[in-house]
Design a protein around this motif. Structure first.
Motif, mmCIF file in Angstrom:
data_model
loop_
_atom_site.group_PDB
_atom_site.id
_atom_site.type_symbol
_atom_site.label_atom_id
_atom_site.label_comp_id
_atom_site.label_asym_id
_atom_site.label_seq_id
_atom_site.Cartn_x
_atom_site.Cartn_y
_atom_site.Cartn_z
ATOM 1 N N GLY A 54 0.932 -1.271 -0.441
ATOM 2 C CA GLY A 54 0.206 0.423 -0.025
ATOM 3 C C GLY A 54 0.578 1.621 0.123
ATOM 4 O O GLY A 54 0.439 2.090 -0.701
ATOM 5 N N THR A 55 2.186 1.706 0.344
ATOM 6 C CA THR A 55 3.596 2.536 0.368
ATOM 7 C C THR A 55 4.515 2.152 -0.685
ATOM 8 O O THR A 55 4.826 3.555 -1.279
ATOM 9 N N THR A 56 4.622 0.788 -0.609
ATOM 10 C CA THR A 56 5.793 0.281 -1.521
ATOM 11 C C THR A 56 5.986 -0.739 -2.004
ATOM 12 O O THR A 56 5.041 -1.639 -1.797
ATOM 13 N N ALA A 57 6.729 -0.501 -3.581
ATOM 14 C CA ALA A 57 6.885 -1.198 -4.414
ATOM 15 C C ALA A 57 7.670 -1.882 -4.487
ATOM 16 O O ALA A 57 8.501 -1.851 -3.820
ATOM 17 N N TYR A 58 7.696 -3.813 -4.405
ATOM 18 C CA TYR A 58 8.817 -4.653 -4.311
ATOM 19 C C TYR A 58 8.553 -5.608 -5.297
ATOM 20 O O TYR A 58 8.039 -5.849 -6.258
ATOM 21 N N LEU A 59 9.825 -5.237 -6.674
ATOM 22 C CA LEU A 59 10.107 -5.811 -7.308
ATOM 23 C C LEU A 59 10.842 -6.561 -7.535
ATOM 24 O O LEU A 59 12.000 -6.547 -7.151
ATOM 25 N N SER A 60 10.542 -7.713 -8.504
ATOM 26 C CA SER A 60 11.471 -8.969 -9.097
ATOM 27 C C SER A 60 11.729 -9.479 -10.074
ATOM 28 O O SER A 60 10.406 -10.028 -10.789
ATOM 29 N N GLN A 61 13.069 -9.468 -10.938
ATOM 30 C CA GLN A 61 13.006 -10.016 -12.034
ATOM 31 C C GLN A 61 13.542 -10.492 -12.469
ATOM 32 O O GLN A 61 14.369 -10.968 -11.949
ATOM 33 N N TYR A 62 13.325 -12.535 -12.793
ATOM 34 C CA TYR A 62 13.904 -13.018 -13.582
ATOM 35 C C TYR A 62 13.609 -13.395 -14.802
ATOM 36 O O TYR A 62 12.400 -13.297 -15.259
ATOM 37 N N ILE A 84 4.625 2.920 -5.930
ATOM 38 C CA ILE A 84 2.946 3.577 -5.665
ATOM 39 C C ILE A 84 2.564 4.469 -6.147
ATOM 40 O O ILE A 84 3.312 5.662 -5.910
ATOM 41 N N SER A 85 1.338 4.715 -7.281
ATOM 42 C CA SER A 85 1.038 6.351 -6.369
ATOM 43 C C SER A 85 -0.496 6.487 -7.244
ATOM 44 O O SER A 85 -0.717 5.877 -8.046
#
Length: 76
Positions: free
Chosen positions: A25-33, A49-50
């Motif tokens: 809800g506040t921070t986005a976490y990304l994993s590229q694989y 997040i916006s």
């Protein structure tokens, strides 16, 4: 889950990447694989997040890059 592909001549030609994004809800976490390359990577990705939305930002190495994006979302 987001699948991106660099398109050239109507085929996924040189960079196929799978990206997973999770947020609190506040921070986005990304994993590229699962990246498949025929040369070097053509872009970097970031997620934020916006206004309650997840925003995936692509920074291409080459200014003339077309991506096809497929999104699979899981609703809360």
């Amino acid at each position: 889950e987001i699948l991106t592909c660099d398109w050239s001549s109507d085929v996924c030609s040189s960079d196929l990447t799978k990206i997973m994004v999770l947020h609190d809800g506040t921070t986005a976490y990304l994993s590229q694989y699962g990246e498949i390359l025929s040369g070097s990577s053509l872009a970097t990705f970031d997620a934020t997040i916006s206004g309650g939305n997840i925003v995936l930002t692509t920074t291409p190495v080459n200014a003339i890059t077309t991506y096809n994006v497929s999104l699979t979302a899981i609703a809360a």
